[in-house]
Structure formats: C-alpha cells, structure tokens
Scaffold this motif. Structure first.
Motif, PDB file in Angstrom:
ATOM      1  N   GLN A   9      -0.132   3.325  -3.954  1.00  0.00           N
ATOM      2  CA  GLN A   9       0.036   4.066  -2.707  1.00  0.00           C
ATOM      3  C   GLN A   9       0.712   3.240  -1.597  1.00  0.00           C
ATOM      4  O   GLN A   9       1.067   3.784  -0.554  1.00  0.00           O
ATOM      5  N   LEU A  10       0.911   1.975  -1.816  1.00  0.00           N
ATOM      6  CA  LEU A  10       1.409   1.108  -0.751  1.00  0.00           C
ATOM      7  C   LEU A  10       2.856   1.396  -0.359  1.00  0.00           C
ATOM      8  O   LEU A  10       3.201   1.404   0.827  1.00  0.00           O
ATOM      9  N   CYS A  11       3.708   1.619  -1.346  1.00  0.00           N
ATOM     10  CA  CYS A  11       5.162   1.727  -1.079  1.00  0.00           C
ATOM     11  C   CYS A  11       5.789   2.939  -1.767  1.00  0.00           C
ATOM     12  O   CYS A  11       6.988   2.937  -2.049  1.00  0.00           O
ATOM     13  N   ASN A  12       5.011   3.985  -2.053  1.00  0.00           N
ATOM     14  CA  ASN A  12       5.539   5.139  -2.796  1.00  0.00           C
ATOM     15  C   ASN A  12       6.110   6.200  -1.853  1.00  0.00           C
ATOM     16  O   ASN A  12       5.675   7.339  -1.808  1.00  0.00           O
ATOM     17  N   SER A  65       7.619   8.123  -5.823  1.00  0.00           N
ATOM     18  CA  SER A  65       7.013   9.029  -4.837  1.00  0.00           C
ATOM     19  C   SER A  65       6.839  10.450  -5.361  1.00  0.00           C
ATOM     20  O   SER A  65       5.794  11.068  -5.166  1.00  0.00           O
ATOM     21  N   VAL A  66       7.858  10.993  -5.998  1.00  0.00           N
ATOM     22  CA  VAL A  66       7.816  12.367  -6.501  1.00  0.00           C
ATOM     23  C   VAL A  66       8.425  12.398  -7.900  1.00  0.00           C
ATOM     24  O   VAL A  66       9.579  11.997  -8.087  1.00  0.00           O
ATOM     25  N   VAL A  67       7.663  12.884  -8.861  1.00  0.00           N
ATOM     26  CA  VAL A  67       8.121  12.964 -10.252  1.00  0.00           C
ATOM     27  C   VAL A  67       8.663  14.356 -10.532  1.00  0.00           C
ATOM     28  O   VAL A  67       8.064  15.356 -10.136  1.00  0.00           O
ATOM     29  N   ASP A  68       9.814  14.429 -11.189  1.00  0.00           N
ATOM     30  CA  ASP A  68      10.409  15.709 -11.589  1.00  0.00           C
ATOM     31  C   ASP A  68      10.040  15.962 -13.055  1.00  0.00           C
ATOM     32  O   ASP A  68      10.727  15.516 -13.974  1.00  0.00           O
TER      33      ASP A  68
END
Length: 266
Positions: A181-184, A254-257
């Motif tokens: 969660q630190l850099c996502n 951050s976001v997976v497709d």
C-alpha cells in the motif's frame, strides 16, 4: 618544448614502474601550464563516471511509449536530507504523448509555466499538484511535450521511512500501511518518497537527491500488461488508447486489468 622533453624523459624512466605513476606523468604531459588539474578534466575520471550504474541521459532519450515500457523493472532512488536512501522498483507507468494526446497536459502543443518540464530534455522531472494537495511525478521523453507518469513502485529499501512520510502527508491514513500500500498509486508514490513541487524540472541523470539505477532481470514482453490509462474518461478516444503498462502478476500495481490479463493467458 624543453618542458615536454623533460616530461617524456620522466615517462620513459617510469615505464617499468606501477601504472599509477605512469598515469600521473601522462596527465602532466597533456596538461597546459596554469590549467585546472582537477579530476573533472581527466579521461580516467570520465571513464569512471560513465561506468556508474546510474541511468544516464541516453536511457531517457527514447520515444514516450518505449520509455514507459523501459521504466518497468528499473529502480528509483531517493536520498533524503538525513542521508537515508529509499529504493523502489517501477512496476507501473503511463505514456502521455504530447500535443495530439487529449489526456496530456501539453495537448495542442501548449506550453505553460506549469508544464514547462514536459518540453525540456529527456529525463527531466515534471511534478504537478492535483486537488491542491497531492503530487504526481512524470519524466520527459523524446517528443514535444511528451512524458511518462510513474504510477506505482514496489518498495525495496527504506520502508520505515516511507511509512513515516506517508503518515506525515495530508489526509494520512490512520492505520498502519502494508508494504503493497505504500507506493501503489502516483500520489502515494510521491508521498512515500517525499517528492513535491520542489522536484519539478530536476534532471534525473544528474540530481543528487533523486535518480534511477538499472533493475535486475528486465521483464520480457510476456511480463508486461498493456491497457488503458486511469482517470482520463473525459478525453474521448484517447481514454481508450492502450498507453498504461504494468508488470503482470505484481501485487504492487495500483489497478489490475483482469480482462486483458485473461486475454493474455488465453
């Protein structure tokens, strides 16, 4: 001429000595009287600098899409004022192509005080603020007004310092953040690395507080997911362009497709 003959005689006398004195004599021979003898003018100093692992200007001098892909797996390094170093592996990027790109800050080729870094030499940082609170970091590439957004990092070193910086940021999360969660996300990345507007227009190939080094085991094409960018729904057809790239299966993205990943698997 007498000075040159004298130095040549010295060099001949030292030919069977260790290499360092020979180098010293050669440097004297090639130095003009009264010139600055500092290492910056020595070919040996230049060679040492060239062999440094830090990514140099020629790496950043690529077309925007190529640079966005090349960033994946590379290491971003941030040296804090207290000397601590933060290291993070780049796992997600987005390409913004300049004038024709309706989602770019330089669309239409318009150059302003805010986006000036996008028109500077490749490797220049473009840092801008969103919502009046958060920052996002881009790196200029080849192409007029083109730049790559760094979206997510995999933290490698200095995680405790990253947590401190995240807690000190505006609207800091109340709970203890997990590593992933630190850099996502682009703003989280900037918070965790202490990056703000002061970093705008800095040169990644020369700056003493932030730079990049090569990562190990660069990803292959099969490891890279190519999909649409995030948060640009009002940009017409450009919202559908496949200009976001991330490392497949990496939990720090951050976001997976999932749809694109299923198609890749098939």
């Amino acid at each position: 001429m007498p000075r040159k003959r004298k130095l040549l005689a010295q060099l001949s006398a030292l030919q069977n000595s260790p290499s360092f004195p020979q180098i010293d004599a050669v440097e004297q021979l090639n130095t003009t009287p009264g010139a600055d003898p500092s290492p910056k003018s020595s070919k040996y100093f230049v060679t040492e600098k060239k062999n440094s692992p830090q990514l140099q200007e020629d790496f950043f001098n690529q077309p925007c899409v190529s640079l966005a892909k090349s960033f994946l797996g590379q290491i971003l390094v941030r040296k804090l004022p207290d000397g601590r170093e933060l290291w993070g592996r780049i796992v997600e990027t987005e390409a913004y192509l300049g004038g024709e790109d309706e989602a770019s800050h330089s669309r239409g080729g318009k150059q302003t005080q805010r986006n000036a870094a996008m028109f500077m030499k490749p490797g220049t940082l473009y840092v801008y603020q969103i919502y009046g609170i958060y920052f996002c970091m881009n790196v200029s590439s080849q192409g007029e007004g083109a730049a790559v957004l760094l979206r997510s990092l995999e933290p490698l070193q200095g995680l405790d310092a990253m947590r401190e910086l995240r807690r000190a940021s505006p609207k800091a999360p109340s709970r203890l953040l997990k590593d992933w969660q630190l850099c996502n996300g682009p703003s989280k990345l900037c918070q965790a690395f202490g990056i703000d507007k002061a970093f705008d227009q800095r040169d990644l190939s020369q700056d003493a507080a932030i730079w990049m080094v090569p990562g190990q085991d660069p990803p292959g094409e099969q490891d890279v997911v190519t999909t649409t960018r995030i948060g640009i729904g009002s940009s017409g057809e450009w919202a559908l362009k496949p200009l976001r790239f991330y490392l497949r299966g990496n939990r720090f993205v951050s976001v997976v497709d999932k749809k694109v990943e299923r198609e890749m698997a098939a």
